[in-house]
Write an enzyme that holds these catalytic residues in place. Sequence first.
Site, PDB file in Angstrom:
ATOM      1  N   ASP A  36      -0.792   0.761  -5.674  1.00  8.46           N
ATOM      2  CA  ASP A  36      -2.155   0.626  -5.159  1.00  8.46           C
ATOM      3  C   ASP A  36      -2.967   1.846  -5.576  1.00  8.46           C
ATOM      4  O   ASP A  36      -2.671   2.972  -5.163  1.00  8.46           O
ATOM      5  CB  ASP A  36      -2.105   0.508  -3.631  1.00  8.46           C
ATOM      6  CG  ASP A  36      -3.461   0.219  -3.027  1.00  8.46           C
ATOM      7  OD1 ASP A  36      -4.438   0.084  -3.785  1.00  8.46           O
ATOM      8  OD2 ASP A  36      -3.552   0.132  -1.780  1.00  8.46           O
ATOM      9  N   ASP A  49      -7.056  -3.578  -8.154  1.00  9.02           N
ATOM     10  CA  ASP A  49      -6.464  -2.235  -8.057  1.00  9.02           C
ATOM     11  C   ASP A  49      -5.062  -2.231  -7.461  1.00  9.02           C
ATOM     12  O   ASP A  49      -4.529  -1.164  -7.146  1.00  9.02           O
ATOM     13  CB  ASP A  49      -7.380  -1.317  -7.245  1.00  9.02           C
ATOM     14  CG  ASP A  49      -7.558  -1.793  -5.812  1.00  9.02           C
ATOM     15  OD1 ASP A  49      -7.352  -2.987  -5.545  1.00  9.02           O
ATOM     16  OD2 ASP A  49      -7.907  -0.957  -4.949  1.00  9.02           O
ATOM     17  N   GLU A  50      -4.439  -3.395  -7.323  1.00 14.28           N
ATOM     18  CA  GLU A  50      -3.106  -3.482  -6.746  1.00 14.28           C
ATOM     19  C   GLU A  50      -2.237  -4.426  -7.572  1.00 14.28           C
ATOM     20  O   GLU A  50      -2.703  -5.475  -8.016  1.00 14.28           O
ATOM     21  CB  GLU A  50      -3.143  -4.030  -5.317  1.00 14.28           C
ATOM     22  CG  GLU A  50      -3.966  -3.234  -4.333  1.00 14.28           C
ATOM     23  CD  GLU A  50      -3.989  -3.907  -2.972  1.00 14.28           C
ATOM     24  OE1 GLU A  50      -2.917  -4.061  -2.347  1.00 14.28           O
ATOM     25  OE2 GLU A  50      -5.087  -4.308  -2.538  1.00 14.28           O
TER      26      GLU A  50
END
Length: 422
Positions: free
Chosen positions: A10, A106-107
């Site tokens: 993350d 973003d993960e």
Amino acid sequence: MAERWILHCDCNSFYASVELLSHPELRRRPVAVCGDPASRHGIVLAKNEPAKALGVKTAETIWQAKRKCPDLVLLAPHRERYVHYYKIINEIYCRCTDRVEPFSIDESWLDVTGSWQLFAQSPGDLADRLRAQVREATGLTVSVGVSFNKVFAKLGSDYKKPDATTLITRENFRDILWPLPARDMLFVGRSAAEKLAGMGIATIGDLAAADERALAAALGKLGHTLSRYARGLDDAPVRRWGEKEPVKSVGSGRTFPHDLTTAAEVRSALAALSDEVAARLRRHGLWAGAVQLTVRYASLQTITRQQRLAMSTHLARDLAGAAWQLMAANWREGTPVRMLTVTAQSLADQPAAVQQSFFEDAPRPDPRREKLERSLDAIRSKYGKGAIGAGSILQKDLGLGRLSMERREEEDEDDQRVKGPL
């Protein structure tokens, strides 16, 4: 059988961190990335650690954030930059495994069960190496959860931030995760958290100990899912890079430049949103069996209502008709409406059969309407999404009628994906 090793990576304060690459002088100041206040998209999309320390929260309005932090620096978002770094970071992940599944921009989850030995002394060591590689290549930091399933890996990446690795094993997960608030569990939203609190469930440990049948009675299918998650029984696989997730729903929503107060305005807005949803359904070869309407009033009260369709469809007129029925049943004309979202649900790749009746007219497909809407698809594909639309939409200042003759490619990323149980 070898133990599964799943990483959840993350990026820390991703949007804000990317923007700060261009503004290093602001790193120690509280910064938030926000939508355009003039267009009423004035909410916090991301914040850096100094802003977080002052109580600024994602999704709160700009005026709320500024009241907490008068010196908050506001930066505009740049989606193309986020996509650029998303590609670089996931390319790094793909060097150590082909099972890389993005959860958002973003993960990502990585299944390194069969490959970690090639790159590191342990799965935790591999997580540290990946963090270092991302930092060196981009200047961004990543927090990584390492565990034996996807849910616990996700909780691990949230456990310690920024730029940290957290190992969640079969031996320690009760000590680390069970004391956490139940709302920290994946897919526990505000409504579910309130229902759990009403059952006396305050922590993930309480959730694990609760009777599964009682959870199902209160939360439906989600109750069964959360019970398994809390007890460490998630066995969902990590998909390979590029493997598409089945589309569960397709939706389109807008916050309007001014509040809608008349039936004519609301009907026009629902028509425009339904038009976008229907075009996406046709592009993916899907048919909807139900419609969901989300309404946010000027008071910020939000309601969600669903309705089954008489027959499956991918036509804008059918979706808009169902959305208006839901709206008419739950709205009094004159009450200001700030935002609307139309979502097609119960999706299938074929239209469902319709039971015919001797006593009443059953719903029937409309070939002429199908031909018309597919013609609109062709025009928009060539000249842009705003090249043609209903006059009732273009005549109203709803932020929906901008014309463009510029040819553009439709990106699958534009289709909104509703996250559900893994």
